[in-house]
Design an enzyme around this catalytic site. Structure first.
Site, PDB file in Angstrom:
ATOM      1  N   ARG A 183      -5.254   6.604  -0.524  1.00 52.52           N
ATOM      2  CA  ARG A 183      -3.788   6.683  -0.490  1.00 52.52           C
ATOM      3  C   ARG A 183      -3.225   7.551  -1.616  1.00 52.52           C
ATOM      4  O   ARG A 183      -2.176   8.165  -1.479  1.00 52.52           O
ATOM      5  CB  ARG A 183      -3.172   5.283  -0.508  1.00 52.52           C
ATOM      6  CG  ARG A 183      -3.570   4.483   0.725  1.00 52.52           C
ATOM      7  CD  ARG A 183      -2.674   3.315   1.009  1.00 52.52           C
ATOM      8  NE  ARG A 183      -3.340   2.362   1.878  1.00 52.52           N
ATOM      9  CZ  ARG A 183      -3.458   2.487   3.197  1.00 52.52           C
ATOM     10  NH1 ARG A 183      -2.922   3.520   3.808  1.00 52.52           N
ATOM     11  NH2 ARG A 183      -4.094   1.583   3.909  1.00 52.52           N
ATOM     12  N   ASP A 241       0.818  -1.222   0.000  1.00 55.42           N
ATOM     13  CA  ASP A 241       0.000   0.000   0.000  1.00 55.42           C
ATOM     14  C   ASP A 241       0.851   1.272   0.000  1.00 55.42           C
ATOM     15  O   ASP A 241       0.317   2.381   0.017  1.00 55.42           O
ATOM     16  CB  ASP A 241      -0.916   0.006   1.230  1.00 55.42           C
ATOM     17  CG  ASP A 241      -1.983  -1.076   1.149  1.00 55.42           C
ATOM     18  OD1 ASP A 241      -2.348  -1.460   0.017  1.00 55.42           O
ATOM     19  OD2 ASP A 241      -2.441  -1.550   2.203  1.00 55.42           O
TER      20      ASP A 241
HETATM   21  C1  S3P Z   1      -4.893  -6.164   3.450  1.00 55.57           C
HETATM   22  C2  S3P Z   1      -4.241  -6.800   2.426  1.00 55.57           C
HETATM   23  C3  S3P Z   1      -3.733  -6.094   1.233  1.00 55.57           C
HETATM   24  C4  S3P Z   1      -3.675  -4.587   1.433  1.00 55.57           C
HETATM   25  C5  S3P Z   1      -4.922  -4.061   2.091  1.00 55.57           C
HETATM   26  C6  S3P Z   1      -5.105  -4.701   3.453  1.00 55.57           C
HETATM   27  C7  S3P Z   1      -5.373  -6.948   4.602  1.00 55.57           C
HETATM   28  O1  S3P Z   1      -4.585  -6.389   0.140  1.00 55.57           O
HETATM   29  O2  S3P Z   1      -3.474  -3.941   0.201  1.00 55.57           O
HETATM   30  O3  S3P Z   1      -4.862  -2.665   2.244  1.00 55.57           O
HETATM   31  O4  S3P Z   1      -5.715  -6.351   5.655  1.00 55.57           O
HETATM   32  O5  S3P Z   1      -5.426  -8.178   4.490  1.00 55.57           O
HETATM   33  P1  S3P Z   1      -4.382  -7.684  -0.803  1.00 55.57           P
HETATM   34  O6  S3P Z   1      -4.727  -8.888  -0.050  1.00 55.57           O
HETATM   35  O7  S3P Z   1      -5.338  -7.447  -1.954  1.00 55.57           O
HETATM   36  O8  S3P Z   1      -2.954  -7.617  -1.241  1.00 55.57           O
END
Ligand code: S3P
Length: 449
Positions: free
Chosen positions: A403, A327
């Site tokens: 973001r 992120d």
């Molecule tokens: C998250 C996983 C990530 C991240 C999101 C939060 C989580 O996403 O980008 O902001 O809390 O499991 P992805 O699983 O799509 O990579």
């Protein structure tokens, strides 16, 4: 109510040195899971430091709609859960707003219930792919009764009388997909196994164990993880102190690195190694970041970060690092805009399916502000300009992405000309205190109401 109708622009200007001590809000990933697991566990869960952003509140509302009792008492959130296996069928669609994590994890959770659940969201969430979660759920016997084209929201799930345990190899580096399968496994007889070839944030595993789930993790010599969860066990309420969100900390942190003369401290930041890629990268770029008071708080490492303005140099950020800073690329691109030389970021394919196509949105925002950058299919390169003399002056399209909004406001704090974003409303999904916190450090950001 759609955010698009209420677009409120904001402009960031070249600011005096940032100074002071700040605390960013609680970690978003841990906050979502605290609401969910607290809502599911028997007995009482008490949460301090919860992120009270819109996304997490949506998850709380969904758990309430399925029988959990959730209230705020003073600074704490107190939840009385239903008990594992005892969620109720919600009477109305669950509206997740902008929240990918809340919706995808809840799909896993309710998929294993013999009930009908409908998921809706805002324009950004309705564009995001849900097949990555629906496919393993289908293997477990879950029916997707309705879905918009390409397995998108709005969609309706109906679990079978009893889901079947599966062994699932996660095809992309995604903690959300891993977590959805594990949560479906919670209400499935026998052992559900997730194979994770590339490690992603491990909050689900750690926290479920803390709540009493029978869960084991084995890592082989190549780093491939096997996570096994035994379903239909009981979960017991816990006391949770949510540490500060390293993804949110990235914004004041980069701001202090790029605004000349700055010296700030950000307290109580989560230092879980699956989340510290940005810190490592900024340190490699020559960022003066001291990690102070490393300590353990409720099973997670936390620390205070002292950050001083630094002359940065461009680096290559290797693809395997992406999951630990997934992120943070927009704000890293902002730091790199002021670095000497080229920065190359690789392995960014997952950025295309975030709240916006973050790779395209970042490149477009950089270009409109005079940063020399090149967007590849899954990479981004840019040539920085120390001092930011010829940079700024553009208006950035945020595409309902918090973001992107925060990253480009940080850019404008150190560019010659101001940077405007078209809408700051989405910042409230993850960091409602952003404007006040940045102003407290001396940042000049004006919201154009
Ligand atoms: C998250 C996983 C990530 C991240 C999101 C939060 C989580 O996403 O980008 O902001 O809390 O499991 P992805 O699983 O799509 O990579």
């Amino acid at each position: 109510m759609s955010h698009a109708e209420e677009a409120v622009p904001a402009t960031a200007r070249r600011s005096p040195p940032l100074a002071g001590v700040a605390r960013v809000p609680g970690d978003k990933s841990i906050s979502h899971r605290s609401m969910m697991f607290g809502g599911l566990a028997s007995g009482e869960t008490r949460i301090s430091g919860l992120l009270e952003g819109e996304d997490v509140m949506r998850t709380g509302a969904a758990m309430r709609a399925m029988g959990a009792n959730i209230e705020k008492r003073g600074a704490e959130w107190v939840i009385r859960g239903t008990g594992n296996g005892a969620l109720l069928e919600p009477e109305a669609p669950l509206d997740f707003g902008n929240a990918g994590t809340g919706s995808r994890l809840t799909m896993g959770l309710v998929g294993a219930y013999d009930m009908e659940t409908t998921f809706i969201g805002d324009a950004s969430l309705s564009k995001r792919p849900m097949g990555r979660v629906l496919n393993p759920l289908r293997e477990m016997g879950v029916q997707v009764l309705k879905a918009a084209e390409g397995d998108r929201m709005p969609l309706t799930l109906r679990g079978p009388r009893q889901t079947a345990p599966i062994t699932y190899r996660v095809p992309m580096a995604s903690a959300q997909v891993k977590s959805a399968v594990l949560l479906a496994g919670l209400n499935t007889p026998g052992i559900t196994t997730v194979i994770e070839p590339v490690m992603t944030r491990d909050h689900t595993e750690k926290m479920l164990k803390g709540f009493g789930a029978n869960l084991e993790v084995e890592t082989d010599k190549d780093g491939v993880r096997q996570i096994r969860i035994e379903g239909q066990g009981s979960l017991t309420g816990q006391t949770i102190a949510v540490p500060g969100d390293p993804s949110s900390a990235g914004f004041p942190l980069v701001a202090a690195l790029v605004v000349p003369g700055s010296d700030i401290t950000i307290e109580n930041v989560l230092m879980n190694p699956t989340r510290t890629g940005l810190l490592l990268t900024l340190q490699e770029m020559g960022g003066n970041i001291e990690v102070l008071n490393r300590r353990n708080a409720g099973g997670e490492d936390v620390a205070d970060l002292r950050v001083r303005a630094s002359e940065l140099k461009g680096v290559t950020v290797p693809a395997p690092r992406a999951p630990s800073m997934i992120d943070e690329y927009p704000v890293l691109a902002v730091a790199a805009s002021f670095a000497e030389g080229e920065t190359l970021m690789q392995g960014l394919d997952e950025l295309r399916v975030k709240e916006s196509d973050r790779l395209a949105a970042t490149a477009a925002g950089l270009k409109v502000n005079g940063v020399d950058c090149t967007e590849g299919k899954d990479w981004l390169s840019l040539r920085g300009q120390p001092g930011g003399k010829a940079l700024g002056g553009g208006t950035v399209a945020t595409h309902l992405d918090h973001r992107i909004a925060m990253a480009f406001l940080v850019l404008g704090l150190a560019t010659e000309k101001p940077v405007t974003i078209d809408d700051q409303a989405m910042i409230a999904t993850s960091f409602p205190e952003f404007m006040g916190l940045m102003a407290g450090l001396g940042a000049e950001i004006e919201v154009v109401e």
